[in-house]
Design an enzyme around this catalytic site. Structure first.
Site, PDB file in Angstrom:
ATOM      1  N   GLY A 109       0.639  -1.237   0.162  1.00 18.13           N
ATOM      2  CA  GLY A 109       0.257  -0.129   0.000  1.00 18.13           C
ATOM      3  C   GLY A 109       0.727   1.132  -0.374  1.00 18.13           C
ATOM      4  O   GLY A 109       0.940   1.449  -0.890  1.00 18.13           O
ATOM      5  N   GLN A 136     -18.737  16.868  17.879  1.00 16.92           N
ATOM      6  CA  GLN A 136     -18.647  17.021  19.521  1.00 16.92           C
ATOM      7  C   GLN A 136     -19.596  18.110  20.294  1.00 16.92           C
ATOM      8  O   GLN A 136     -20.338  18.418  20.696  1.00 16.92           O
ATOM      9  CB  GLN A 136     -17.278  17.501  20.075  1.00 16.92           C
ATOM     10  N   GLU A 161      -3.474   7.715  -1.006  1.00 14.64           N
ATOM     11  CA  GLU A 161      -2.489   7.894  -1.520  1.00 14.64           C
ATOM     12  C   GLU A 161      -1.245   8.756  -1.019  1.00 14.64           C
ATOM     13  O   GLU A 161      -1.069  10.293  -1.573  1.00 14.64           O
ATOM     14  CB  GLU A 161      -3.276   9.637  -2.263  1.00 14.64           C
TER      15      GLU A 161
END
Length: 382
Positions: free
Chosen positions: A123, A326, A353
């Site tokens: 990856g 939140q 990416e």
């Protein structure tokens, strides 16, 4: 590089894109199925001329498009970006025949493109690719797997990076144009957190020839990195668009929400959090614009600036969206709420990416290899 500010016509274009995204693209996105290619949305992007503009504009225009679309319709932004990522190698390095066959269909939205680099065990370390391009006379056969490929398995054509020189790492990778109907190519959809299509591809002796090579044999790593250097700042622009949407939603919510005898915005802790959200978003946007401008001007420090822009903007967007959730409270967790959607969308850009950790590695490497002027010293004690 000079201080950055958008020209009035750029600001007006961004406003027009936001309106188009809200009025014409959002309804089509809502009709799409999560995790599937939305071809109606792609066709409309083509009709509006935005897909063609991917290949006729510079990096800054690409960033402005992605940021503006992301503000109002992340699905439209992602559909546009994936077409660009998948077909940019063809546009930049393809043969006249390859470009004539595929680019008109990609820019009209009638053909779906995909960028097939990542593998189950390769990856972030893209030079460790193991998909094999095994020579067979005047052609090759591709054998192996790709994984986490956006638009797979529904794409019509793939830019596939395969190993043509065993043991050579980045110097032994070649880019191939592989139509989806090639014998031996199959795919499977993956269910992911983010709602855009992602899949795995299996290559069982898929035939490719010299006519399918993008760029030069063993020169595919340069094709891949050139594409990523262009698109990394625009990933940051996607993140900035989401951050701006979350910030504006929070400004509206805290201005009207009653709490503790006043409005939420009257609480200093709330107002200061919103100020921090705005500060970080603005800083990230400036770095994205600067990186894109550096790319357009051909500056030598593009890899470092691109990595910095992607890193800062994606990490900033994660903070801004999380803070927005939140401050909205439980309502933001309801399925279908803008912030619930953004919360799922904002996580992936910190990984694809080039993960944030890889961006830091790129920045450090570039800093230590760039020529530097030694600070002047007088020999005097400080």
């Amino acid at each position: 590089m000079p201080a950055f500010s958008l020209e009035p016509e750029q600001v007006a274009w961004c406003a027009e894109l936001r309106a188009l995204a809200a009025d014409r693209l959002r309804p089509l996105a809502d009709k799409g199925e999560p995790g599937r290619v939305n071809r109606a949305l792609l066709t409309e992007l083509g009709r509006l001329g935005l897909l063609e503009r991917l290949f006729t504009s510079g990096a800054l225009d690409l960033c402005l498009m992605r940021e503006s679309l992301a503000y109002a319709c992340t699905e439209a932004e992602t559909a546009l970006a994936l077409q660009g990522l998948g077909a940019h190698p063809l546009h930049a390095h393809g043969t006249p025949a390859q470009r004539a066959r595929w680019l008109p269909a990609v820019t009209s939205g009638t053909a779906v493109a995909a960028f097939a680099l990542s593998e189950p065990d390769a990856g972030s370390d893209a030079a460790a690719l193991t998909l094999r391009a095994e020579p067979e006379g005047a052609r090759w056969r591709l054998t192996g797997q790709k994984c986490w490929i956006s638009n797979a398995p529904e794409a019509d054509c793939y830019t596939v990076f395969a190993r043509t020189a065993p043991g050579a790492r980045s110097r032994g990778v070649t880019a191939f144009l592989v139509p989806a109907d090639r014998p031996g190519l199959t795919g499977t959809a993956l269910e992911m957190l983010s709602p855009h299509p992602v899949g795995a591809l299996d290559f069982d002796g898929v035939p490719v020839t010299a006519d399918d090579v993008i760029g030069e044999v063993d020169g595919g790593f340069r094709v891949a990195m050139g594409t990523l250097n262009l698109f990394r700042p625009s990933v940051g622009a996607f993140a900035v668009g989401m951050a701006r949407a979350a910030l504006d939603a929070t400004l509206a919510h805290t201005a009207r929400r009653k709490a503790f005898g006043g409005r939420l915005r009257d609480l200093q802790t709330v107002a200061h959090q919103v100020a921090e959200m705005a500060l970080r978003t603005e800083a990230a946007s400036l770095m994205v614009y600067a990186a894109a401008t550096a790319y357009d001007e051909g500056a030598p420090e593009v890899p470092r600036r691109a990595a910095m822009a992607k890193l800062l903007a994606t990490e900033t967007a994660q903070y801004v969206v999380d803070t927005a959730v939140q401050l909205h409270g439980a309502r933001a967790l309801a399925r279908g709420h803008l912030l619930e959607h953004l919360y799922r969308e904002v996580r992936a850009p910190r990984i694809y990416e080039g993960a944030s950790e890889i961006q830091r590695e790129i920045i450090a490497r570039e800093l230590y290899t760039e020529p530097r002027t030694e600070p002047h010293t007088t020999g005097e004690a400080p």
